[in-house]
Design an enzyme around this catalytic site. Structure first.
Site, short mmCIF file in Angstrom:
data_model
loop_
_atom_site.label_atom_id
_atom_site.label_comp_id
_atom_site.label_asym_id
_atom_site.label_seq_id
_atom_site.Cartn_x
_atom_site.Cartn_y
_atom_site.Cartn_z
N LYS A 37 0.07 4.22 -0.41
CA LYS A 37 -0.61 5.41 0.13
C LYS A 37 -0.32 6.62 -0.77
O LYS A 37 -0.28 6.47 -1.98
CB LYS A 37 -0.20 5.63 1.59
CG LYS A 37 -0.37 4.36 2.43
CD LYS A 37 -0.28 4.57 3.90
CE LYS A 37 -0.49 3.23 4.60
NZ LYS A 37 -0.55 3.33 6.04
N SER B 196 2.51 -1.95 10.51
CA SER B 196 3.93 -1.92 10.84
C SER B 196 4.64 -3.26 10.57
O SER B 196 5.51 -3.68 11.34
CB SER B 196 4.15 -1.48 12.30
OG SER B 196 3.65 -0.16 12.49
N ASN C 292 0.87 -1.18 0.00
CA ASN C 292 0.00 0.00 0.00
C ASN C 292 0.91 1.23 0.00
O ASN C 292 1.44 1.61 1.04
CB ASN C 292 -0.90 -0.04 1.25
CG ASN C 292 -1.79 1.18 1.35
OD1 ASN C 292 -1.84 2.00 0.43
ND2 ASN C 292 -2.51 1.29 2.46
N GLU D 232 -7.54 4.60 6.97
CA GLU D 232 -7.27 6.02 6.68
C GLU D 232 -8.41 6.63 5.87
O GLU D 232 -8.67 7.82 5.97
CB GLU D 232 -5.91 6.15 5.97
CG GLU D 232 -4.78 5.90 6.98
CD GLU D 232 -3.48 5.38 6.38
OE1 GLU D 232 -3.32 5.41 5.15
OE2 GLU D 232 -2.63 4.93 7.18
#
Ligand code: PGA
Length: 248
Positions: A13, A209, A11, A99
């Site tokens: 982002k 993480s 990802n 998010e």
């Protein structure tokens, strides 16, 4: 031998520019075996989809959108349609990333509509869910996961994957322990079965993480079918390292 083919998803982002993406894809191609044990998927931001598609042609890597609008098309400035993603070669799309839930107020009904739209438009949804720190401390984790899973899958998709991403572990460096992640995954698989989905065949990824340093012990848990990786996926070498941990 794993029960399900592992899935390694990056990802990106709101990171990287076109030249970075091109360099990244070249490094990924060079570092991957011809037939990786894991299915590999990149989630770049929308403007990077064409260069990623051009750079990955013929490589054992898929790509997808980070979001889509529930409508087929229409007056929705700033949004993207599933058909446009499919037209850009996407085969996957993230639905309900925390998010998006946080920044755009997406609730379970909106996420459910996106999952349905993804299927309508020929994309595999990767349904993201997970509890916040407050919900975990309040003992609500399983109630939240049950609700997000049930409501997110209300349209009863046939092909999909789930990503368990505890919100407190995303981008914080605070990874869930393998035990805690495995507990949540086992719960989710039980709920999938209770809802009548072919639970044994559905991949449940862990996200939050994930790094080359912790991927091995997470991947060793048979409940964990792969990873949705943010920060550590921005470096192709680190992402390749994580992919390799899913090959054992
Ligand atoms: P992270 O992000 O690996 O940077 O924690 C994961 C995600 O948000 O998908």
């Amino acid at each position: 031998m794993r029960a399900r083919r592992p899935l390694a998803a990056a990802n990106w982002k709101m990171h990287l520019l076109r030249a970075d993406a091109e360099r990244y894809c070249a490094a990924l191609r060079a570092g991957l075996p011809a037939a990786p044990a894991a299915e590999v998927v990149l989630f770049p931001s929308f403007p990077l989809l064409p260069p990623v598609a051009a750079a990955l042609g013929g490589a054992p890597v898929a790509w997808g959108g980070q979001d889509l609008h529930a409508a087929e098309k229409g007056a929705h400035t700033g949004d993207v349609a599933g058909a446009q993603l499919a037209d850009a070669g996407c085969t996957w799309v993230l639905c309900g990333h925390s998010e998006r839930r946080r920044d755009h107020g997406e609730g379970d009904a909106a996420v459910a509509a996106k999952v349905a739209a993804a299927v309508r438009d020929g994309l595999q949804p990767l349904l993201c869910l997970g509890e916040t720190r407050e919900e975990r401390h309040a003992g609500q984790t399983f109630a939240v996961l049950e609700r997000q899973l049930r409501e997110g899958l209300a349209s009863r998709p046939e092909r999909f994957a789930v990503a368990y991403e505890p919100v407190w572990a995303i981008g914080t460096g605070e990874t869930a322990t393998p035990e805690l992640a495995a507990e949540a995954h086992a719960f989710l698989r039980g709920q999938l079965a209770a809802l009548g989905f072919p639970a044994a065949a559905v991949r449940i990824l862990y996200g939050g993480s994930v790094t080359p340093e912790n991927a091995g012990e997470l991947a060793a848990r048979e409940e964990i079918d792969g990873f949705l990786v943010g920060g550590a996926s921005l470096d192709p070498g680190r992402f390749l390292d994580i992919i390799s941990r899913l090959g054992a």
